[in-house]
Design an enzyme around this catalytic site. Sequence first.
Site, mmCIF file in Angstrom:
data_model
loop_
_atom_site.group_PDB
_atom_site.id
_atom_site.type_symbol
_atom_site.label_atom_id
_atom_site.label_comp_id
_atom_site.label_asym_id
_atom_site.label_seq_id
_atom_site.Cartn_x
_atom_site.Cartn_y
_atom_site.Cartn_z
ATOM 1 N N HIS A 122 0.785 -1.242 0.000
ATOM 2 C CA HIS A 122 0.000 0.000 0.000
ATOM 3 C C HIS A 122 0.810 1.280 0.000
ATOM 4 O O HIS A 122 0.251 2.352 -0.258
ATOM 5 C CB HIS A 122 -0.952 0.054 1.208
ATOM 6 N N ASP A 151 3.604 -8.424 0.897
ATOM 7 C CA ASP A 151 4.162 -9.242 1.972
ATOM 8 C C ASP A 151 3.230 -10.365 2.415
ATOM 9 O O ASP A 151 3.683 -11.486 2.680
ATOM 10 C CB ASP A 151 4.579 -8.378 3.162
#
Length: 493
Positions: free
Chosen positions: A79, A237
């Site tokens: 993000h 991730d």
Amino acid sequence: MYYIGIDLGTSACKFLLVDGAGTVSRTVSRDYPLYFPQPGWSEQNPQDWWTACMSGIPQLLEGVDPAQVAGIGVGGQMHGLVALDDQGQVLRPAILWNDGRTAPQVDWLNHQVGREVLSRHTANIAFAGFTAPKLLWMAQNEPDLFARIHKILLPKDYLVYCLTGAYATDYSDASGTLLLDVEHKTWSREMLQLCHLREDQMPALHESWERVGALREDVAQALGLSPNTLVCAGAGDNAAAAVGTQTVGDGKCNISLGTSGTIFISSTQFRVDPNNALHAFAHADGGWHLMGCMLSAASCNAWWCDNILGTSDYAAQQAPISQDKLGRGHVYFLPYLMGERSPINDTDARGVFWGLTMDTTRADMTQAVLEGVAFAIRDSLEVARSLGLNIPRSGLCGGGSKSPLWRTILSNVLGIPLDTMATEQGPGYGAAILAMVCCGAFDRVQQAAQALVQVKNTVEPQPELVARYEAKYQKFRQIYPACRGLFATLAQD
């Protein structure tokens, strides 16, 4: 052959050297600072990430024949907004996933544009951590810099750019921008238009295992690698960690108890939570996943021990918490230290201790912190169950998973067995597996994960403890609704 997996985290970058059998031969870590220029803001300098690579990778490769390193994969914090000018230079510090400055932009997107419109175009609604609200904030507050944006990248994509010179991202990471049509795996023209962006400002889209390019010659020389070393697109991730815990294919689950906390459910079919409490994202295995994300998980325990108790000996703080105390006690903790994302989507929410009395001890409060994080993860699990998903067990990774006590609490709060893996290296290990697929060592991500990932141990829930935690969870669920209006009022001060 060897493969390098990179885990670009919030506090450090970790480098793994993995051989063809999946054995981690060596690890190196490099820390870098995190900046909080205003309350609720969270930023990093992307150059710090690259500096970490330039020193970490050569150390990782000491004594290794560069010709034996076939590929590199990167998993990274999602993000974050990395904005580059037409010279490839960073325009401003990266605005990170846990930054809360975009509440007005999130409100505009969800209520003026409308949640139904957002969900139709992207399969998700706006959250403060997502990339699109950050771009709207930048357009409104830093218009001169916004006008100079040539390319928009996510954090791990910046490393891929530095390694290869290519502007690229993968579908899993792009899913968290609120700019991707997740179902059809293409940039949403409608969302780009809403955010005053052009498609040529976005990176090229790839599956996570697909080759982006080879190392630039100058970079290869500086790192001590062959210029023939391939670099794949990598993954966000959580998707990378899911690959590293064999959470691939249909109906698998993994929980990450890291700085943030996530529950990740893989699927071969695209599906959306009708209330958008869970994120509907693409997965690094070529499919999709549903994910709940809480902003503060293991970081709650770090805050409690480091900042409040003044100790880094976490195990010592947990030692007085015996088995007979679990699921009992009158102290509760809301783990919303950075606001919260899934499933409440409330940037005004804050951490709360509830039920303190004159006989409350340090151990009681430590236990409440561990339980509060577990209860908040269950909140997202309950959303998944409400969709008819059967989740009989889950993998568990992240720094918090190293605590036997926390594993026990979490297993019994959720009421399912939790498996930890023989190789506990999180996103970096999944990124190395993606590099193996990129280089042809395996045909598919699912095949590679099944061959390389092994369960080390399992925590089984205990019926009596499950029942105690069920009763305590039902009480926990009442606290946030009681505080919600007060959070919003206090945020105006």
